[in-house]
Scaffold this motif. Structure first.
Motif, PDB file in Angstrom:
ATOM      1  N   GLU A 182       0.836  -1.207   0.000  1.00  0.00           N
ATOM      2  CA  GLU A 182       0.000   0.000   0.000  1.00  0.00           C
ATOM      3  C   GLU A 182       0.868   1.253   0.000  1.00  0.00           C
ATOM      4  O   GLU A 182       0.565   2.244  -0.679  1.00  0.00           O
ATOM      5  CB  GLU A 182      -0.925  -0.013   1.216  1.00  0.00           C
ATOM      6  N   TRP A 183       1.980   1.222   0.751  1.00  0.00           N
ATOM      7  CA  TRP A 183       2.888   2.363   0.789  1.00  0.00           C
ATOM      8  C   TRP A 183       3.548   2.586  -0.566  1.00  0.00           C
ATOM      9  O   TRP A 183       3.666   3.717  -1.039  1.00  0.00           O
ATOM     10  CB  TRP A 183       3.956   2.143   1.863  1.00  0.00           C
ATOM     11  N   ILE A 184       3.975   1.497  -1.200  1.00  0.00           N
ATOM     12  CA  ILE A 184       4.585   1.611  -2.530  1.00  0.00           C
ATOM     13  C   ILE A 184       3.595   2.244  -3.506  1.00  0.00           C
ATOM     14  O   ILE A 184       3.960   3.093  -4.324  1.00  0.00           O
ATOM     15  CB  ILE A 184       5.054   0.234  -3.034  1.00  0.00           C
ATOM     16  N   GLY A 185       2.321   1.826  -3.404  1.00  0.00           N
ATOM     17  CA  GLY A 185       1.303   2.393  -4.290  1.00  0.00           C
ATOM     18  C   GLY A 185       1.109   3.877  -4.064  1.00  0.00           C
ATOM     19  O   GLY A 185       0.918   4.640  -5.017  1.00  0.00           O
ATOM     20  N   ARG A 186       1.166   4.309  -2.811  1.00  0.00           N
ATOM     21  CA  ARG A 186       0.979   5.728  -2.509  1.00  0.00           C
ATOM     22  C   ARG A 186       2.189   6.566  -2.910  1.00  0.00           C
ATOM     23  O   ARG A 186       2.050   7.664  -3.444  1.00  0.00           O
ATOM     24  CB  ARG A 186       0.714   5.918  -1.010  1.00  0.00           C
ATOM     25  N   ARG A 225       4.614   5.848  -5.068  1.00  0.00           N
ATOM     26  CA  ARG A 225       4.929   5.760  -6.494  1.00  0.00           C
ATOM     27  C   ARG A 225       6.439   5.847  -6.759  1.00  0.00           C
ATOM     28  O   ARG A 225       6.895   6.452  -7.717  1.00  0.00           O
ATOM     29  CB  ARG A 225       4.182   6.827  -7.293  1.00  0.00           C
ATOM     30  N   ILE A 226       7.214   5.257  -5.880  1.00  0.00           N
ATOM     31  CA  ILE A 226       8.664   5.175  -6.106  1.00  0.00           C
ATOM     32  C   ILE A 226       8.922   4.264  -7.293  1.00  0.00           C
ATOM     33  O   ILE A 226       8.388   3.159  -7.370  1.00  0.00           O
ATOM     34  CB  ILE A 226       9.376   4.631  -4.849  1.00  0.00           C
ATOM     35  N   ASN A 227       9.726   4.720  -8.240  1.00  0.00           N
ATOM     36  CA  ASN A 227       9.993   3.912  -9.432  1.00  0.00           C
ATOM     37  C   ASN A 227      11.464   3.541  -9.563  1.00  0.00           C
ATOM     38  O   ASN A 227      11.904   3.123 -10.630  1.00  0.00           O
ATOM     39  CB  ASN A 227       9.510   4.631 -10.693  1.00  0.00           C
ATOM     40  N   ARG A 228      12.235   3.736  -8.481  1.00  0.00           N
ATOM     41  CA  ARG A 228      13.624   3.315  -8.515  1.00  0.00           C
ATOM     42  C   ARG A 228      14.095   3.036  -7.083  1.00  0.00           C
ATOM     43  O   ARG A 228      13.483   3.484  -6.117  1.00  0.00           O
ATOM     44  CB  ARG A 228      14.520   4.362  -9.169  1.00  0.00           C
ATOM     45  N   ASN A 229      15.173   2.310  -6.978  1.00  0.00           N
ATOM     46  CA  ASN A 229      15.729   1.960  -5.681  1.00  0.00           C
ATOM     47  C   ASN A 229      16.371   3.210  -5.051  1.00  0.00           C
ATOM     48  O   ASN A 229      17.337   3.748  -5.591  1.00  0.00           O
ATOM     49  CB  ASN A 229      16.779   0.856  -5.860  1.00  0.00           C
TER      50      ASN A 229
END
Length: 286
Positions: free
Chosen positions: A236-240, A242-246
């Motif tokens: 859910e956090w990743i979805g919010r 929207r990080i697209n790289r490490n």
């Protein structure tokens, strides 16, 4: 032909999904009779068993990575071993600690059986160890306190695996076989993150748990986790965010080993990175 419908796995297995059987059946009723069901982390086979009983015409692939099939095949030996142990414990109070010399005699009986072949220590554990404790071998068993909780009746698994397509594969290889086929439902029940996985025959890191999530993209699935894993919160956090790289890409890493006591240690990790567009270099005070 009438088949026995098991509501729980016939042999002990940590993490079997017996409490989900009713809800799982309800999910299956929403699929056609000829659906293909692929149980990627088969475990005790309970989900595969329930699926085949609910959908007799379905192809149900049970990935027996933990070799539960072999444990079932050796039930006659396990029952015979427990019968010998019962002769030692029948005169002892139930639920109480088994002390010398009875404990020594039980270990002798188990050692004799091991010399003759296979001992199912996981099935043996609930009959001798405190609740939810398991031993995988003799070395682990001898370190435990014994309790007289020896099973009174024989184990039976007649027909439990009937009709299943049984394989022994890495889940990624099995998923690759079926990911592009139509009408497939994947059962995804990996060992839980942040939960004891001592009886499983695999070793998992955080990256392994996250890799499993790629199976869920664009496929029908039934996925199991627990609130201890915090996988749902992470996704859910990743979805919010929207990080697209490490965020640690190109960072430097420094490790320091710390020892707490003779059998406990951990590694502290420091990651650092200076972005190329930083305008100021921080100097230590001095």
């Amino acid at each position: 032909m009438t088949h026995t419908i098991y509501q729980q796995a016939p042999l002990p297995f940590m993490g079997q999904k017996r409490k989900f059987v009713k809800a799982f059946r309800q999910i299956l009723r929403g699929y056609p009779d000829d659906v293909t069901i692929v149980d990627l982390f088969g475990g005790s086979g309970l989900l595969s068993h329930v699926a085949k009983r609910e959908k007799p015409n379905a192809t149900v692939v049970y990935n027996d990575f933990d070799n539960y099939q072999w444990r079932i095949a050796t039930i006659p030996r396990t029952n015979a071993l427990l019968a010998r142990i019962r002769e030692v414990t029948d005169s002892l109070p139930r639920g109480k600690v088994i002390r010398h010399p009875h404990r020594d005699r039980i270990l002798e009986i188990i050692a004799e059986e091991e010399q003759c072949g296979f001992v199912d220590y996981i099935t043996l554990s609930p009959s001798l160890l405190f609740s939810m404790k398991y031993a995988n071998n003799m070395d682990e068993l001898v370190k435990q306190t014994f309790y007289n909780t020896v099973r009174r009746n024989d184990y039976c698994a007649d027909g439990y695996l009937d009709g299943l397509t049984i394989v022994h594969k890495d889940y990624k290889a099995l998923f690759a076989e079926y990911r592009d086929k139509p009408n497939v439902l994947f059962l995804v029940d990996p060992p839980y993150l942040s939960t004891e996985v001592g009886t499983y025959t695999m070793s998992w890191r955080l990256a392994d748990y996250l890799d499993v999530l790629t199976v869920l993209q664009g496929h029908d699935y039934v996925y199991f986790t627990s609130n201890k894993s915090q996988i749902i919160e992470l996704c859910e956090w990743i979805g919010r965010s929207r990080i697209n790289r490490n965020p640690f890409e190109c960072a430097h890493r420094v490790e320091v080993n710390t020892t707490m006591n003779y059998n406990s240690n951990y590694t502290d990790i420091m990651l650092y990175r200076k972005n190329e567009n930083d305008e100021q270099i921080l100097q230590p005070a001095g």
